[in-house]
Design a protein around this motif. Structure first.
Motif, PDB file in Angstrom:
ATOM      1  N   VAL A   1     111.691  58.762 -20.508  1.00  0.00           N
ATOM      2  CA  VAL A   1     112.511  57.604 -20.880  1.00  0.00           C
ATOM      3  C   VAL A   1     111.627  57.146 -22.417  1.00  0.00           C
ATOM      4  CG1 VAL A   1     112.673  55.244 -20.328  1.00  0.00           C
ATOM      5  CG2 VAL A   1     112.821  56.672 -18.813  1.00  0.00           C
ATOM      6  N   VAL A   2     112.271  56.788 -23.440  1.00  0.00           N
ATOM      7  CA  VAL A   2     111.693  56.517 -24.777  1.00  0.00           C
ATOM      8  C   VAL A   2     112.140  55.283 -25.078  1.00  0.00           C
ATOM      9  CG1 VAL A   2     111.092  59.068 -25.229  1.00  0.00           C
ATOM     10  CG2 VAL A   2     113.265  57.957 -25.885  1.00  0.00           C
ATOM     11  N   GLU A   3     111.406  54.762 -26.342  1.00  0.00           N
ATOM     12  CA  GLU A   3     111.996  53.552 -26.765  1.00  0.00           C
ATOM     13  C   GLU A   3     112.948  53.858 -27.752  1.00  0.00           C
ATOM     14  OE1 GLU A   3     108.606  51.144 -28.248  1.00  0.00           O
ATOM     15  OE2 GLU A   3     107.296  51.689 -26.667  1.00  0.00           O
ATOM     16  N   THR A   4     112.931  54.857 -28.781  1.00  0.00           N
ATOM     17  CA  THR A   4     113.950  54.837 -29.695  1.00  0.00           C
ATOM     18  C   THR A   4     114.355  56.133 -30.115  1.00  0.00           C
ATOM     19  OG1 THR A   4     112.295  55.333 -31.550  1.00  0.00           O
ATOM     20  CG2 THR A   4     112.545  53.018 -30.957  1.00  0.00           C
ATOM     21  N   PRO A   5     115.465  56.247 -30.679  1.00  0.00           N
ATOM     22  CA  PRO A   5     116.093  57.953 -31.181  1.00  0.00           C
ATOM     23  C   PRO A   5     114.998  58.706 -31.791  1.00  0.00           C
ATOM     24  CG  PRO A   5     117.570  56.109 -31.426  1.00  0.00           C
ATOM     25  CD  PRO A   5     116.563  55.489 -30.987  1.00  0.00           C
ATOM     26  N   ARG A   6     114.317  58.030 -32.621  1.00  0.00           N
ATOM     27  CA  ARG A   6     113.154  58.565 -33.356  1.00  0.00           C
ATOM     28  C   ARG A   6     112.279  59.318 -32.234  1.00  0.00           C
ATOM     29  NH1 ARG A   6     109.971  56.259 -37.867  1.00  0.00           N
ATOM     30  NH2 ARG A   6     110.029  58.448 -38.487  1.00  0.00           N
TER      31      ARG A   6
ATOM     32  N   ALA B   1     110.968  48.049 -26.682  1.00  0.00           N
ATOM     33  CA  ALA B   1     110.082  47.901 -25.505  1.00  0.00           C
ATOM     34  C   ALA B   1     110.193  46.356 -24.951  1.00  0.00           C
ATOM     35  CB  ALA B   1     108.737  48.091 -26.013  1.00  0.00           C
ATOM     36  N   LEU B   2     109.731  46.009 -23.732  1.00  0.00           N
ATOM     37  CA  LEU B   2     109.819  44.672 -23.409  1.00  0.00           C
ATOM     38  C   LEU B   2     108.963  43.931 -24.231  1.00  0.00           C
ATOM     39  CD1 LEU B   2     109.904  45.057 -19.549  1.00  0.00           C
ATOM     40  CD2 LEU B   2     111.801  44.426 -21.085  1.00  0.00           C
ATOM     41  N   SER B   3     109.308  42.817 -24.791  1.00  0.00           N
ATOM     42  CA  SER B   3     108.382  41.816 -25.522  1.00  0.00           C
ATOM     43  C   SER B   3     108.725  40.336 -25.228  1.00  0.00           C
ATOM     44  CB  SER B   3     108.383  42.379 -27.035  1.00  0.00           C
ATOM     45  OG  SER B   3     107.639  41.385 -27.662  1.00  0.00           O
ATOM     46  N   PRO B   4     108.262  39.713 -24.538  1.00  0.00           N
ATOM     47  CA  PRO B   4     108.800  38.343 -23.931  1.00  0.00           C
ATOM     48  C   PRO B   4     108.653  37.480 -25.483  1.00  0.00           C
ATOM     49  CG  PRO B   4     107.376  39.081 -22.449  1.00  0.00           C
ATOM     50  CD  PRO B   4     107.361  40.091 -23.354  1.00  0.00           C
ATOM     51  N   ILE B   5     107.527  37.559 -26.144  1.00  0.00           N
ATOM     52  CA  ILE B   5     107.340  36.652 -27.322  1.00  0.00           C
ATOM     53  C   ILE B   5     108.581  37.065 -28.203  1.00  0.00           C
ATOM     54  CG2 ILE B   5     105.890  36.321 -29.243  1.00  0.00           C
ATOM     55  CD1 ILE B   5     103.407  37.470 -27.403  1.00  0.00           C
ATOM     56  N   ASP B   6     109.071  38.335 -28.396  1.00  0.00           N
ATOM     57  CA  ASP B   6     109.973  38.660 -29.448  1.00  0.00           C
ATOM     58  C   ASP B   6     111.450  38.189 -28.694  1.00  0.00           C
ATOM     59  OD1 ASP B   6     108.161  39.052 -31.296  1.00  0.00           O
ATOM     60  OD2 ASP B   6     107.851  41.231 -30.525  1.00  0.00           O
TER      61      ASP B   6
ATOM     62  N   ILE C   1     110.020  60.549 -16.327  1.00  0.00           N
ATOM     63  CA  ILE C   1     108.508  60.573 -17.453  1.00  0.00           C
ATOM     64  C   ILE C   1     108.676  59.342 -18.158  1.00  0.00           C
ATOM     65  CG2 ILE C   1     107.043  61.816 -18.600  1.00  0.00           C
ATOM     66  CD1 ILE C   1     108.726  64.437 -17.980  1.00  0.00           C
ATOM     67  N   LEU C   2     107.784  58.528 -17.975  1.00  0.00           N
ATOM     68  CA  LEU C   2     107.839  57.260 -18.708  1.00  0.00           C
ATOM     69  C   LEU C   2     107.216  57.415 -20.172  1.00  0.00           C
ATOM     70  CD1 LEU C   2     107.256  54.653 -15.937  1.00  0.00           C
ATOM     71  CD2 LEU C   2     109.535  55.258 -17.087  1.00  0.00           C
ATOM     72  N   CYS C   3     107.800  57.594 -21.289  1.00  0.00           N
ATOM     73  CA  CYS C   3     107.088  57.759 -22.493  1.00  0.00           C
ATOM     74  C   CYS C   3     107.248  56.748 -23.521  1.00  0.00           C
ATOM     75  CB  CYS C   3     107.900  59.120 -23.020  1.00  0.00           C
ATOM     76  SG  CYS C   3     106.994  60.704 -22.392  1.00  0.00           S
ATOM     77  N   THR C   4     107.111  55.706 -23.073  1.00  0.00           N
ATOM     78  CA  THR C   4     107.099  54.572 -24.021  1.00  0.00           C
ATOM     79  C   THR C   4     105.847  54.561 -24.655  1.00  0.00           C
ATOM     80  OG1 THR C   4     106.224  53.309 -22.124  1.00  0.00           O
ATOM     81  CG2 THR C   4     108.753  52.944 -22.752  1.00  0.00           C
ATOM     82  N   ASN C   5     105.749  53.909 -25.593  1.00  0.00           N
ATOM     83  CA  ASN C   5     104.382  54.049 -26.623  1.00  0.00           C
ATOM     84  C   ASN C   5     103.336  53.268 -25.950  1.00  0.00           C
ATOM     85  OD1 ASN C   5     105.984  54.850 -28.766  1.00  0.00           O
ATOM     86  ND2 ASN C   5     106.234  52.843 -29.742  1.00  0.00           N
ATOM     87  N   GLN C   6     102.036  54.136 -26.291  1.00  0.00           N
ATOM     88  CA  GLN C   6     100.614  53.650 -25.700  1.00  0.00           C
ATOM     89  C   GLN C   6     100.534  52.208 -26.396  1.00  0.00           C
ATOM     90  OE1 GLN C   6      99.393  55.273 -23.328  1.00  0.00           O
ATOM     91  NE2 GLN C   6     100.717  57.093 -23.472  1.00  0.00           N
TER      92      GLN C   6
ATOM     93  N   ASP D   1     103.038  46.277 -25.254  1.00  0.00           N
ATOM     94  CA  ASP D   1     104.483  46.393 -24.982  1.00  0.00           C
ATOM     95  C   ASP D   1     105.014  47.690 -24.492  1.00  0.00           C
ATOM     96  OD1 ASP D   1     104.462  43.740 -25.861  1.00  0.00           O
ATOM     97  OD2 ASP D   1     105.701  44.440 -27.920  1.00  0.00           O
ATOM     98  N   GLY D   2     104.434  48.671 -24.677  1.00  0.00           N
ATOM     99  CA  GLY D   2     105.024  50.057 -24.237  1.00  0.00           C
ATOM    100  C   GLY D   2     104.521  50.155 -22.935  1.00  0.00           C
ATOM    101  N   ASP D   3     103.255  49.794 -22.766  1.00  0.00           N
ATOM    102  CA  ASP D   3     102.605  49.990 -21.277  1.00  0.00           C
ATOM    103  C   ASP D   3     103.198  48.957 -20.298  1.00  0.00           C
ATOM    104  OD1 ASP D   3     100.850  51.985 -21.947  1.00  0.00           O
ATOM    105  OD2 ASP D   3      99.167  50.490 -22.299  1.00  0.00           O
ATOM    106  N   ALA D   4     103.593  47.681 -20.930  1.00  0.00           N
ATOM    107  CA  ALA D   4     104.122  46.750 -19.879  1.00  0.00           C
ATOM    108  C   ALA D   4     105.534  47.283 -19.422  1.00  0.00           C
ATOM    109  CB  ALA D   4     104.438  45.582 -20.530  1.00  0.00           C
TER     110      ALA D   4
END
Lengths: 203, 203
Positions: free
Chosen positions: B83-88, B109-114, B139-144, B147-150
């Motif tokens: 699982v990733v955030e973007t096609p890049r 990524a989840l970001s309540p503020i945005d 495999i959770l591969c969101t950014n470190q 927002d990515g961790d959340a």
């Protein structure tokens, strides 16, 4: 690495000045997630600009039509020609709103190493203008670089030759070099300091 | 300041990430002096990409057609989803040639503020896949990042809930955080060092 149409667009963006593969990828991925109407508008703005904008037949600045905005303006003083390297330089000088004469865009600076000989620039056209128009002053505003200085020297000689052949030629001047406004003396490089000293004026 | 078609194109370039007015001007002036065929090819590459490239109906990666290259490849292991955030991010992971499973692109990524709530991402579609496909590992591969961790924590909870409802759910893992290869310890920031220590392994 990517699909063909993506790679093709990355290649196109990489032709822009200072754009490497990473930056081009970022641009393309933004367009991928953009609305189709936005991307279409972008592409059409590009085509539209290329169709509509050409170069001024008199001064070689960018122009929508035969003459650029400056040359088409009857309020401008046709007796003074400011010689610059690129249309961007015209835009910079116009922003100051201090110059009321006309321009002449060379299309670069002389650079024998890069094969930029006098024939590659609009020098013949400048000489023609000085010969046929009623010019009192030519201000050489090429960059304060080795190439820009060499171009200014070359033009000064060429234009002086024109003056000898005719009756009384225009005054040839060079834009001042010195310390930028707001700058500290101890941050200036030696070349700038040397020129600033040599160009000192009584106050 | 410039002619309308020039200003319009400068505006379009300024929409690209990290491009300010000065940079956009440089791009446009390059295109002004470029050949018309080159500019036309650029604009057409843009339109062509937008026409041809969409998003994969299964993993939301960029795709030419219904499925992306990865999903369309029968050699890939459909039992593992990264699982990733973007096609890049997909492109970055593919470059390593180490991962043989499939992907799932969240679209951020989840970001309540945005205002990026779970509904704005492709989370429901991921839950569907885990429910309906035979998935052994996610495999959770969101950014470190915060927002990515959340997002990873949120997904771990959601996917655990799916597992409880069904028979035996997939293993949920998180990509390792630590010191980059080739980096010096004394250049690492505190957060990275802390995580690298916490994630230590016996050798």
């Amino acid at each position: 690495v990517h699909e063909r149409p993506v790679e093709d667009l990355i290649d196109e963006f990489q032709r822009l000045p200072g754009v490497g593969r990473k930056t081009a990828e970022r641009y393309v991925f933004l367009l991928l997630s953009a609305d189709e109407t936005d991307v279409r508008r972008f592409a059409e703005a590009m085509l539209h600009m290329k169709e509509r904008i050409g170069f001024c037949s008199r001064c070689h600045n960018i122009a929508e039509g035969e003459l650029c905005r400056v040359c088409a303006n009857p309020q401008r003083d046709a007796g003074v020609i400011c010689v610059v390297e690129t249309p961007r330089d015209v835009a910079s000088l116009e922003r100051t709103q201090q110059f009321r004469g006309l321009y002449h865009v060379l299309g670069g600076a002389l650079s024998p190493i890069d094969g930029i000989t006098p024939e590659r620039l609009t020098i013949a056209s400048l000489v023609d203008r000085v010969r046929s128009e009623d010019v009192r002053e030519v201000i050489l505003c090429t960059n304060q670089t080795v190439d820009g200085d060499a171009t200014a020297s070359y033009l000064a000689r060429e234009l002086a030759a024109v003056a000898e052949a005719g009756t009384d030629g225009p005054t040839i001047t060079r834009i001042a070099s010195g310390l930028p406004v707001g700058s500290d003396l101890d941050f200036a490089d030696d070349a700038t300091l040397t020129r600033a000293l040599a160009g000192r004026r009584s106050i």
